[in-house]
Design an enzyme around this catalytic site. Sequence first.
Site, PDB file in Angstrom:
ATOM      1  CB  SER A 107      -3.287  -6.200  -2.157  1.00  0.00           C
ATOM      2  OG  SER A 107      -3.241  -5.079  -1.246  1.00  0.00           O
ATOM      3  CG  ASP A 154      -2.204   1.452  -4.571  1.00  0.00           C
ATOM      4  OD1 ASP A 154      -2.937   1.592  -3.545  1.00  0.00           O
ATOM      5  OD2 ASP A 154      -1.622   0.208  -4.795  1.00  0.00           O
ATOM      6  CG  HIS A 179      -5.114  -1.306  -3.843  1.00  0.00           C
ATOM      7  ND1 HIS A 179      -3.534  -1.358  -3.680  1.00  0.00           N
ATOM      8  CD2 HIS A 179      -5.540  -2.438  -3.250  1.00  0.00           C
ATOM      9  CE1 HIS A 179      -3.458  -2.417  -3.125  1.00  0.00           C
ATOM     10  NE2 HIS A 179      -4.419  -3.275  -2.986  1.00  0.00           N
TER      11      HIS A 179
END
Length: 383
Positions: A221, A318, A346
């Site tokens: 991330s 995402d 995501h």
Amino acid sequence: MGVYPFMFGTASDFAPIVAEMTALNMKEPYNWDEYARIYFPQAEKLVGIAKEAESKGEKEKASEYWLRASAVYRISRFPAPRSEVQREAWSLGKEAANRGLGMRPHPVKEVLVPHKHRNEDEGETIPVYHLLPEDASKDSPVPLVIIFTGLDGYRTELAVWMEGWRQNGVATVVLEIPGTGDCPATASDPTSPDRLYSSLFDWVGQQEGIDQKKVAIWAFSTGGYYAIRVAHTHADKLAGVVALGGGCHHMFDREWLDNVNHLEYPFDLANTLAHKWGYGDDVEAFKKEASGKFSLLNDGTLDKPDCARLFLVNGTEDEIFPIDDYYVALQHGAPKEARFVPGIKHMGEPMSFFIIFRWLYKLFDIRADPVKQMQTLPFKPKY
């Protein structure tokens, strides 16, 4: 299910917390001290069971309850320790995680890596988790996966990946990114990660059990932003870099940041990002300045001629960091590799994990089963 961010947690441990939050009709925006305090009684109960088991020499039970307590403290400080009680939860959760992980059959060790390249205002050490396979040695060194954590997941929970890599003969190091956890790098300084990773690679280079030609990064991330940067700034140190669900440019666009609090992320993402990048509660200043200050396109990073082998992975839908950022990265500088998971949000999980495992296995020239490695993740309480 034990999926992120509930690693080492069980549903039954959270049931009384949910019941109390429901009874109090708690809703966003939260008072973060009030939000965090709700979790403490349950966490303290689990700590009590852990201590009792430890006093009786019941190591396996003690480890389980320490880790279960760490999971409760984690959600208490989630998504970032922005208040006094949340900071206390981070401290207590960290202690619980360290004790629980240290009692496992293959204990995870915390190492304080000297931050040799720090500025005067930065911390002297980089706290990392480290797990080295028992048979690693100078004569038989093993590959290393360095895990960069994300915006809200710290080393205490991303440690969940370490045992699976150990079983495949791969060492791991897990550390937080600037502005999160215990990372000593100055959050607001765009160049602080360069100093941070120089210090980290100095330490890695001294580890005789590590194959220095097989050092890779797997970043999650927000950590993907730092993975893209380090692939350009420290290319000679790395066999490969995986940026999973990261960003590099449009993630800082005002239009994007104006909308992210109401998309996929379960908390106030723009506020949390502002806090992480050193802006505290001044979200407006972050939106105004972030692109000019941190964009890897605007600062020239993406156009540098040298880049480590860089693998960009994400879901096309995402809503935390736009997939557009990976198109930007692909269109600049050295050629890169990419794999997008269509129709998934995501990080493109869980399919992305299998894609990444296979890529890293090939990079390290090892034979392993990604399904078997994924099976090391679930936390199944025994007690």
